[in-house]
Structure formats: structure tokens, C-alpha cells
Design a protein around this motif. Structure first.
Motif, PDB file in Angstrom:
ATOM      1  N   SER A  54       0.770  -1.116  -0.021  1.00 50.74           N
ATOM      2  CA  SER A  54       0.082   0.143   0.008  1.00 50.74           C
ATOM      3  C   SER A  54       0.904   1.388   0.039  1.00 50.74           C
ATOM      4  N   ILE A  55       1.890   1.225   0.926  1.00 48.55           N
ATOM      5  CA  ILE A  55       2.688   2.522   0.889  1.00 48.55           C
ATOM      6  C   ILE A  55       3.360   2.723  -0.551  1.00 48.55           C
ATOM      7  N   LEU A  56       4.013   1.638  -1.192  1.00 45.10           N
ATOM      8  CA  LEU A  56       4.604   1.708  -2.539  1.00 45.10           C
ATOM      9  C   LEU A  56       3.393   1.976  -3.381  1.00 45.10           C
TER      10      LEU A  56
ATOM     11  N   SER B 291       6.177   0.016  -9.334  1.00 46.15           N
ATOM     12  CA  SER B 291       7.138  -0.674  -8.482  1.00 46.15           C
ATOM     13  C   SER B 291       6.208  -1.361  -7.432  1.00 46.15           C
ATOM     14  N   ALA B 292       5.143  -0.974  -6.993  1.00 49.60           N
ATOM     15  CA  ALA B 292       4.192  -1.557  -5.904  1.00 49.60           C
ATOM     16  C   ALA B 292       3.698  -2.912  -6.438  1.00 49.60           C
ATOM     17  N   MET B 293       3.489  -3.000  -7.851  1.00 43.42           N
ATOM     18  CA  MET B 293       2.985  -4.437  -8.186  1.00 43.42           C
ATOM     19  C   MET B 293       4.056  -5.441  -8.644  1.00 43.42           C
TER      20      MET B 293
ATOM     21  N   TYR C 177      -5.266  -0.147  -3.474  1.00 40.34           N
ATOM     22  CA  TYR C 177      -5.755   0.748  -2.437  1.00 40.34           C
ATOM     23  C   TYR C 177      -4.918   1.963  -2.241  1.00 40.34           C
ATOM     24  N   GLY C 178      -3.655   1.511  -2.536  1.00 42.72           N
ATOM     25  CA  GLY C 178      -2.368   2.401  -2.305  1.00 42.72           C
ATOM     26  C   GLY C 178      -2.809   3.590  -3.578  1.00 42.72           C
ATOM     27  N   ILE C 179      -2.962   3.054  -4.697  1.00 37.14           N
ATOM     28  CA  ILE C 179      -3.249   3.952  -5.935  1.00 37.14           C
ATOM     29  C   ILE C 179      -4.440   5.029  -5.493  1.00 37.14           C
ATOM     30  N   ALA C 180      -5.532   4.452  -5.103  1.00 36.91           N
ATOM     31  CA  ALA C 180      -6.581   5.198  -4.937  1.00 36.91           C
ATOM     32  C   ALA C 180      -6.365   6.201  -3.683  1.00 36.91           C
ATOM     33  N   ALA C 181      -5.615   5.639  -2.695  1.00 40.53           N
ATOM     34  CA  ALA C 181      -5.625   6.595  -1.405  1.00 40.53           C
ATOM     35  C   ALA C 181      -4.755   7.809  -1.769  1.00 40.53           C
TER      36      ALA C 181
END
Ligand SMILES: Cc1cc2nc3c(=O)[nH]c(=O)nc-3n(C[C@H](O)[C@H](O)[C@H](O)COP(=O)(O)OP(=O)(O)OC[C@H]3O[C@@H](n4cnc5c(N)ncnc54)[C@H](O)[C@@H]3O)c2cc1C
Lengths: 85, 394
Positions: free
Chosen positions: B74-76, B83-85, B249-253
Motif C-alpha cells: 500500500s505504501i509503495l 514498483s508496488a506491483m 488501495y494505495g493508488i486510490a489512496a
């Protein structure tokens, strides 16, 4: 017709296996024989209808449908329980 | 059942993730524009020793929980979705090793290498002619004495060029049924990849999910000792749907944070007038909370089930994990779209502090990453027989 024979014919009809069910032992692994999770649901529905039973939540897993023998055991157990109830 | 451990934030781990996120943020636009691998962010993950965190301490890792990994995702995700994926997909592969390779000498040694050398693991389940139906394979592994060989038309392997090893599915032998599959680890020097498609996509451009013909030969001990059917049900399904959702969630946040900042800035300029976007921020806030709550609930469910094979392979568990994926992949699009409406043209344009084009494009991958229609098809089939638990607390 015994429960095992009935189950065999239901597996043959609804299991969508790429092999002939007659060649499978009672304890042969149905997943290894090609039973998909999709077809296993069709199988469950047909078995519920045939034996007039309902699979409880804790029996709706891969183990119950792992072999003809495993299905027969669960069916026997459920038939006794659900008739007693 | 509440699991306190699952949700106590590990501050040290999140601090490391935030340092990686800072690197990922500064390169996110160029990664997206050029469709290039996020090399700087992945290097930072290695510097922060994040590749092996999930691996048990006995094999040189840190034994991080799924919740802790999800928090990193989520942070990434708030920094750079690609990068997060990449991190999430790597950790999904690690979860299969940790869950199913722990009793086996070769896979124990491999886990120690992943942690020690910070290896990046890729995944090849998708196959030409099969699509996202990953519980079926056309290709078959050939075991010849101590050696195994595999050739696969792997139409999508994210960061295939950069991976240090690939975990790949196939039928278990030449005569096996399509669903009788195994998962095998191949190290980089044990395979060749011939590129068949280049990933020039709408979003998630930095995942570099090229297509390849994979040809590998390795010692047969590298085949995971459990059938892939079990691996898929007991580690992959939960980890994929939870960790993907955490990225989404991270993208939306991040989109939400931008939209809220936009409205707050307007409100501070004219405190007597509620800005027009304020109501939409409230709506997006409610949707975002729903996504977060679904992920937290799934984490609790997984922690409660993970030691119990029967629970993990039950229909109620599969339905719940599928529902998480469907809901989060759809809801983030609504949230980000709201945020775009709130910020208007500044969101639509690239290069502003409120740009959301990349977020929106990246988020569109969520519904296709194992097609929602396919997942809904599986769930609908299960719901013919599984009676959903309608109680509130279970
Ligand atoms: C960013 C990203 C990274 C990825 N990385 C990897 C990777 O590293 N390794 C890997 O192996 N894969 C990877 N994938 C592939 C992915 O996980 C899916 O397997 C793939 O996208 C499915 O491809 P498809 O849409 O062509 O196939 P399909 O799943 O066959 O779907 C095609 C279309 O047919 C419809 N459809 C097909 N079957 C059904 C059904 N039974 N019921 C209802 N509708 C159906 C769907 O609606 C869909 O639109 C990645 C995908 C993305 C987006």
C-alpha cells in the motif's frame, strides 16, 4: 445400485473428465484425473439431488471430492445424519 | 476472529518501505512515460532488504506477516503503482515457497538465497491458448532422471528480463490432465526467454509484462513438492488478491490525498464557502474506507485460516477472496474518477501536482489481472452450492 455405483455414474456424467471413469479405482485422485473445480460443483449439485442430501459448509472443500471413495464416505455419513435429523 | 498481531504496524518495516517509496515517487513519471522497469525503486527495495522479509527467520528472512507485506504494498502503491506491483508479484511467489517449500531441502536453500542475495522472483502462469485460466496448462514438464525440462508460450511475464528466477506452471507430465499441474522454480541461468510481445500498455507500464517463449532445464528437485492445485488454493489465491488489493488501495489512496488537498486549498482561500468538490471528497472517503475495510477483513480471515488446510480450500474462503478482488478492482476506479472530477483539468493534465492520468490508467489493469468476468464466473458457480454466511460477525 450401491452408493459407489451411483456416484460412479454421476462422475461419468458430470465430472467432465478426460479419461473413462470405468478405468479409475475407487480411491484414484479425481483431481489428478482432470476434475476441475468448476466441474466439481456440477458434481456436488447432481449428488445432492440424487441422494437428497445437502453438503454442509465444512464439507465443501477439495477433500470431499478427492476420490469416488471419499465422496461415498461423505454421502453415507450425510445420508445417515440427515435422515436421523 | 481478531488477530491483533496482524494489524500492529511494524514501524521499522514501514519506515524502510517509506524510504523505498520516496525513491519510487521520484521516478514514477519517467517509468510510466518510458514504459521502463522501475530499476531505482527495486534497487532501493534491495538496499532496504525487502525482497526476503516474508521468508522465515530460520532461512535468513524476517518472517513478516501478510498484513505487514500488504502495508508495504500500500505504501509503495501510493508512490508508483508499477514498483508496488512488482513488489507484490514477487511476494506472491515468495508466499508459495514459504507455504509449500518449507519441508524440502532445495526450496529451503533457495529461500535462503532469495533473502541473502535479494533475488527478484517472476511468475509465469498465463499461457497462450489458456489466458488467465491459470488452473489449466497446455505445456507439460518433462522429467528425465534428475533433470526437468519445460517449454512454455508464456504470453505475459512481468519483468521477465529483470527476474533472477521464474516460478512457472505446467502440467505435471506429458499425459497429465490440463488441471494436473506443478509449479517449478527455474533460475536465470537455467532458462532462455525469446521475446514474443513487448508490453506497451495503457497502464502499469513499468511492470514490463512482455510475452516470451520460455525454455528451461533444471534439476527436477526444483519442482515444488505439492500439486499446484493446493498451492493455488492455499497460498496464491489469498496472497494475490490481498496484495494486489493493497497496491490498488494505495493508488486510490494517493488519488484521494490529492483530491482532498485540492479541496482543502480551495476552502482555505475562501473559508466562508464550501468548495464544490467537498461533497465528492466525502463520497470518495466512504468508498476508500470500504476498500480498506475489505482488505483488513480478508487479512483477518486469512490469518485465522492459514494453519488449516480444510479452511483454506473451502468454498467460503475462495468466495471471500474472490469478492475482495472484484470489489477492490472496481471500487478504485470509481474513487479515482471522483478524484478526477474534484480536481478537474489539473487532474486530467500531466505534470501538475494533481495529475491523476497515471493513477487512472494503472487502476484500469485491476479488472483484467485475472479477468473479473472469469472470477465472477467461478464465484457464481460456487454460489450454486455454497451458502454465504449472512451473519455479521461470523
Ligand atoms: C499488470 C499485469 C501484470 C501481469 N503479470 C503477469 C505475470 O507476471 N505472469 C503471468 O503469468 N500473468 C501476468 N498477467 C496476466 C494476468 O494475470 C491474466 O492472466 C491475463 O491478463 C489474462 O489475459 P486475457 O485477458 O487475455 O485472458 P482471459 O482470462 O482468457 O480473458 C479474456 C477475456 O475473455 C473473457 N473470459 C474468458 N474466460 C471467461 C470465463 N470463464 N468467464 C467469463 N469471461 C471469460 C474475459 O472477460 C476477458 O475479457 C499480468 C496482467 C497484468 C494486467
Amino acid at each position: 445400485m450401491s452408493a459407489v455405483e451411483a456416484i460412479r455414474s454421476i462422475v461419468a456424467k458430470h465430472g467432465k473428465l478426460p479419461v473413462d471413469v470405468a478405468t479409475l479405482q475407487d480411491d484414484a485422485d479425481l483431481y489428478a484425473a482432470g476434475l476441475s473445480s468448476f466441474a466439481s460443483v456440477q458434481l456436488m449439485l447432481a449428488i445432492e439431488e440424487h441422494f437428497d442430501i445437502e453438503f454442509p459448509e465444512d464439507r465443501l472443500n477439495r477433500k470431499t471430492f478427492s476420490s469416488i471413495k471419499a465422496i461415498a464416505e461423505v454421502v453415507t455419513e450425510l445420508s445417515e445424519d440427515q435422515q436421523a435429523a | 476472529m481478531m488477530n491483533i498481531h496482524a494489524h500492529t504496524p511494524n514501524l521499522e518495516l514501514t519506515a524502510r518501505a517509506r524510504r523505498v517509496a520516496a525513491v519510487a515517487t521520484s521516478h514514477a513519471d519517467s517509468v510510466d512515460r518510458d514504459g521502463r522497469f522501475p530499476a531505482e525503486a527495486v534497487e532501493a527495495m534491495r538496499t532496504e532488504r525487502l525482497m526476503g522479509v516474508q521468508i522465515p527467520t530460520a532461512f535468513g528472512g524476517e518472517g513478516a506477516s501478510t498484513a505487514e507485506i500488504a502495508e508495504i504494498c500500500s505504501i509503495l502503491g501510493q508512490a508508483c503503482s508499477s514498483s508496488a506491483m512488482v513488489f507484490a508479484m514477487h511476494q506472491i511467489k515468495v508466499s508459495s515457497l514459504v507455504t509449500h517449500g518449507g519441508d524440502d531441502a532445495w526450496h529451503q536453500g533457495f529461500m535462503a538465497r532469495v533473502a541473502g542475495e535479494q533475488l527478484l522472483l517472476g511468475s509465469a502462469t498465463t499461457e497462450g491458448g489458456i489466458g488467465g485460466n491459470m488452473r489449466n496448462s497446455i505445456c507439460a514438464i518433462e522429467v528425465d532422471g534428475d533433470t526437468c525440462r519445460l517449454e512454455k508460450n508464456a504470453t505475459v511475464i512481468s519483468y521477465g528480463d529483470q527476474a533472477d528466477a521464474i516460478l512457472i506452471t505446467s502440467r505435471s507430465h506429458a499425459d497429465a490432465a490440463a488441471s494436473d499441474q506443478v509449479l517449478t522454480v527455474f533460475l536465470k541461468d537455467q532458462y532462455t526467454l525469446e521475446k514474443t510481445h513487448v508490453w506497451d500498455a495503457l497502464g502499469m507500464r513499468g511492470t514490463c509484462s512482455d510475452g516470451y517463449v520460455f525454455k528451461g532445464e533444471a534439476p527436477a528437485v526444483q519442482i515444488l513438492p505439492r500439486p499446484f492445485a493446493e498451492i493455488a488454493a492455499q497460498s496464491m489465491l489469498a496472497h494475490a488478491h490481498i496484495l494486489w488489493s493493497a497496491v490498488w488501495y494505495g493508488i486510490a489512496a494517493d488519488a484521494f490525498a490529492k483530491a482532498q488537498a485540492f479541496v482543502r486549498a480551495a476552502a482555505r482561500k475562501s473559508p466562508d464557502m464550501t468548495p464544490p468538490g467537498a461533497l465528492r471528497v466525502a463520497e470518495a472517503s466512504s468508498l476508500l474506507q470500504g476498500v480498506k475495510a475489505s482488505i483488513v477483513a480478508a487479512l483477518e480471515m486469512y490469518e485465522a485460516a492459514r494453519e488449516n488446510e480444510d479452511k483454506l480450500s473451502s468454498m467460503s474462503f475462495s468466495v471471500a477472496m474472490n469478492n475482495l478482488k472484484i470489489a477492490s478492482s472496481q471500487t478504485i476506479l470509481t474513487i479515482i474518477n471522483h478524484c478526477m472530477l474534484i480536481c478537474g483539468i489539473l487532474a486530467y493534465k500531466n505534470g501538475t501536482p494533481f495529475s491523476l492520468g497515471r493513477h487512472l490508467r494503472d487502476a484500469h489493469s485491476a479488472q483484467l489481472m485475472i479477468s473479473n468476468d472469469r472470477i465472477l464466473g467461478n464465484t457464481s458457480n460456487m454460489l450454486l452450492i455454497h451458502k454465504q454466511d449472512t451473519s455479521l460477525l461470523g
